[in-house]
Design a protein around this motif. Structure first.
Motif, PDB file in Angstrom:
ATOM      1  N   SER A 276      46.659  21.399  35.208  1.00  0.00           N
ATOM      2  CA  SER A 276      46.766  21.587  36.652  1.00  0.00           C
ATOM      3  C   SER A 276      46.697  20.230  37.342  1.00  0.00           C
ATOM      4  O   SER A 276      47.551  19.878  38.143  1.00  0.00           O
ATOM      5  N   THR A 277      45.668  19.470  37.013  1.00  0.00           N
ATOM      6  CA  THR A 277      45.507  18.114  37.529  1.00  0.00           C
ATOM      7  C   THR A 277      45.464  17.153  36.349  1.00  0.00           C
ATOM      8  O   THR A 277      44.607  17.288  35.475  1.00  0.00           O
ATOM      9  N   VAL A 278      46.388  16.213  36.316  1.00  0.00           N
ATOM     10  CA  VAL A 278      46.432  15.220  35.236  1.00  0.00           C
ATOM     11  C   VAL A 278      46.342  13.842  35.871  1.00  0.00           C
ATOM     12  O   VAL A 278      47.109  13.511  36.775  1.00  0.00           O
ATOM     13  N   THR A 279      45.373  13.053  35.389  1.00  0.00           N
ATOM     14  CA  THR A 279      45.158  11.708  35.915  1.00  0.00           C
ATOM     15  C   THR A 279      45.179  10.709  34.772  1.00  0.00           C
ATOM     16  O   THR A 279      44.467  10.876  33.780  1.00  0.00           O
ATOM     17  N   ASN A 280      46.002   9.694  34.915  1.00  0.00           N
ATOM     18  CA  ASN A 280      46.060   8.595  33.965  1.00  0.00           C
ATOM     19  C   ASN A 280      45.447   7.382  34.666  1.00  0.00           C
ATOM     20  O   ASN A 280      45.995   6.913  35.653  1.00  0.00           O
ATOM     21  N   LYS A 281      44.314   6.920  34.189  1.00  0.00           N
ATOM     22  CA  LYS A 281      43.576   5.835  34.855  1.00  0.00           C
ATOM     23  C   LYS A 281      44.232   4.476  34.645  1.00  0.00           C
ATOM     24  O   LYS A 281      45.010   4.281  33.717  1.00  0.00           O
ATOM     25  N   GLU A 282      43.871   3.520  35.493  1.00  0.00           N
ATOM     26  CA  GLU A 282      44.446   2.169  35.447  1.00  0.00           C
ATOM     27  C   GLU A 282      44.205   1.467  34.119  1.00  0.00           C
ATOM     28  O   GLU A 282      45.050   0.713  33.657  1.00  0.00           O
ATOM     29  N   ALA A 283      43.064   1.699  33.493  1.00  0.00           N
ATOM     30  CA  ALA A 283      42.727   0.995  32.255  1.00  0.00           C
ATOM     31  C   ALA A 283      43.406   1.602  31.030  1.00  0.00           C
ATOM     32  O   ALA A 283      43.289   1.070  29.931  1.00  0.00           O
ATOM     33  N   SER A 284      44.130   2.695  31.193  1.00  0.00           N
ATOM     34  CA  SER A 284      44.719   3.378  30.047  1.00  0.00           C
ATOM     35  C   SER A 284      45.966   2.661  29.531  1.00  0.00           C
ATOM     36  O   SER A 284      46.678   1.999  30.271  1.00  0.00           O
ATOM     37  N   LEU A 285      46.207   2.843  28.235  1.00  0.00           N
ATOM     38  CA  LEU A 285      47.385   2.278  27.577  1.00  0.00           C
ATOM     39  C   LEU A 285      47.958   3.335  26.655  1.00  0.00           C
ATOM     40  O   LEU A 285      47.264   3.842  25.767  1.00  0.00           O
ATOM     41  N   LEU A 286      49.212   3.694  26.880  1.00  0.00           N
ATOM     42  CA  LEU A 286      49.939   4.600  26.004  1.00  0.00           C
ATOM     43  C   LEU A 286      51.112   3.814  25.447  1.00  0.00           C
ATOM     44  O   LEU A 286      52.003   3.421  26.193  1.00  0.00           O
ATOM     45  N   GLU A 287      51.112   3.588  24.135  1.00  0.00           N
ATOM     46  CA  GLU A 287      52.152   2.752  23.540  1.00  0.00           C
ATOM     47  C   GLU A 287      53.469   3.486  23.330  1.00  0.00           C
ATOM     48  O   GLU A 287      54.513   2.861  23.230  1.00  0.00           O
ATOM     49  N   GLY A 288      53.451   4.807  23.279  1.00  0.00           N
ATOM     50  CA  GLY A 288      54.662   5.584  23.025  1.00  0.00           C
ATOM     51  C   GLY A 288      55.197   6.242  24.285  1.00  0.00           C
ATOM     52  O   GLY A 288      55.085   5.709  25.391  1.00  0.00           O
ATOM     53  N   ASP A 289      55.806   7.432  24.102  1.00  0.00           N
ATOM     54  CA  ASP A 289      56.380   8.208  25.196  1.00  0.00           C
ATOM     55  C   ASP A 289      55.329   9.137  25.801  1.00  0.00           C
ATOM     56  O   ASP A 289      54.436   9.611  25.102  1.00  0.00           O
ATOM     57  N   MET A 290      55.490   9.441  27.088  1.00  0.00           N
ATOM     58  CA  MET A 290      54.616  10.390  27.785  1.00  0.00           C
ATOM     59  C   MET A 290      55.478  11.535  28.286  1.00  0.00           C
ATOM     60  O   MET A 290      56.450  11.311  29.016  1.00  0.00           O
ATOM     61  N   THR A 291      55.142  12.758  27.896  1.00  0.00           N
ATOM     62  CA  THR A 291      55.758  13.963  28.438  1.00  0.00           C
ATOM     63  C   THR A 291      54.642  14.755  29.078  1.00  0.00           C
ATOM     64  O   THR A 291      53.657  15.096  28.411  1.00  0.00           O
ATOM     65  N   VAL A 292      54.772  15.026  30.385  1.00  0.00           N
ATOM     66  CA  VAL A 292      53.662  15.639  31.107  1.00  0.00           C
ATOM     67  C   VAL A 292      54.155  16.695  32.074  1.00  0.00           C
ATOM     68  O   VAL A 292      55.171  16.523  32.738  1.00  0.00           O
ATOM     69  N   GLY A 293      53.422  17.801  32.136  1.00  0.00           N
ATOM     70  CA  GLY A 293      53.647  18.854  33.114  1.00  0.00           C
ATOM     71  C   GLY A 293      52.352  19.097  33.857  1.00  0.00           C
ATOM     72  O   GLY A 293      51.304  19.305  33.233  1.00  0.00           O
TER      73      GLY A 293
END
Length: 194
Positions: free
Chosen positions: A67-84
């Motif tokens: 329902s609520t998805v938050t990606n913080k400033e300090a986060s690192l995702l090296e691959g792809d992001m698929t989000v709903g």
């Protein structure tokens, strides 16, 4: 469920609240009302929950529904992001592509390749940077900001907020349904899953 320390292998979990603060040398597959990934995941993340927060490091890809998805400033995702999500905030760094289905989405992070978004409302923050193309469909065009898009920007106007809501809700339910079935399969048949 609270994960600290180092886990050598995949983490499968379900519960009211899930917090991953340690190091997982494998994939994370979880469903919960509240999920926080604050540690390091050396693999992929597939999570679904009402409130989802990513604030750590993921070396693989992420499939996230909530329902609520938050990606913080300090986060690192090296691959792809698929989000709903119904309400989505993306900060931090994304190494590859970002695919969004959301009611309201705000991007203020760095994306290594392309962004594709199907939303009611989409906005780019002043700190956003996209090294590839931006394609988005929304009811209104995103306002001006100091965001940097290296490639082409393509906007498609959604016919109405109701149509967009139905499309986004369908995408979110599809992701959540897939996650639920995957976790149910793992919990019911653990001896067949390595």
């Amino acid at each position: 469920v609270f994960v600290e320390g180092t886990v050598n292998g995949d983490v499968y979990c379900a519960g009211e609240s899930v917090t991953i603060n340690g190091t997982v040398n494998g994939d994370v597959i979880c469903a919960a009302s509240s999920i926080t990934v604050g540690g390091t995941v050396n693999g992929d993340v597939r999570i679904a929950g009402s409130d989802v927060t990513l604030e750590g490091v993921v070396t693989g890809n992420a499939l996230v529904g909530g329902s609520t998805v938050t990606n913080k400033e300090a986060s690192l995702l090296e691959g792809d992001m698929t989000v709903g999500a119904e309400d989505l905030t993306l900060n931090g760094v994304f190494g590859r592509d970002v695919l969004i289905g959301a009611g309201v989405a705000a991007l203020d992070g760095a994306v290594g390749r392309n962004v594709s978004a199907h939303t009611e409302k989409f906005s780019l923050g002043d700190s956003a940077s996209i090294d590839g193309d931006l394609w988005y469909k929304a009811t209104t065009r995103s306002g001006a900001s100091d965001a940097v898009v290296a490639g082409d920007t393509t906007f498609e106007r959604a016919e109405s907020a109701d149509t967009t809501s139905a499309d986004v809700s369908g995408a979110i339910l599809g992701i959540l349904g897939f996650m639920f079935l995957a976790i149910l399969g793992v919990l019911v048949m653990p001896r067949f899953v390595h």
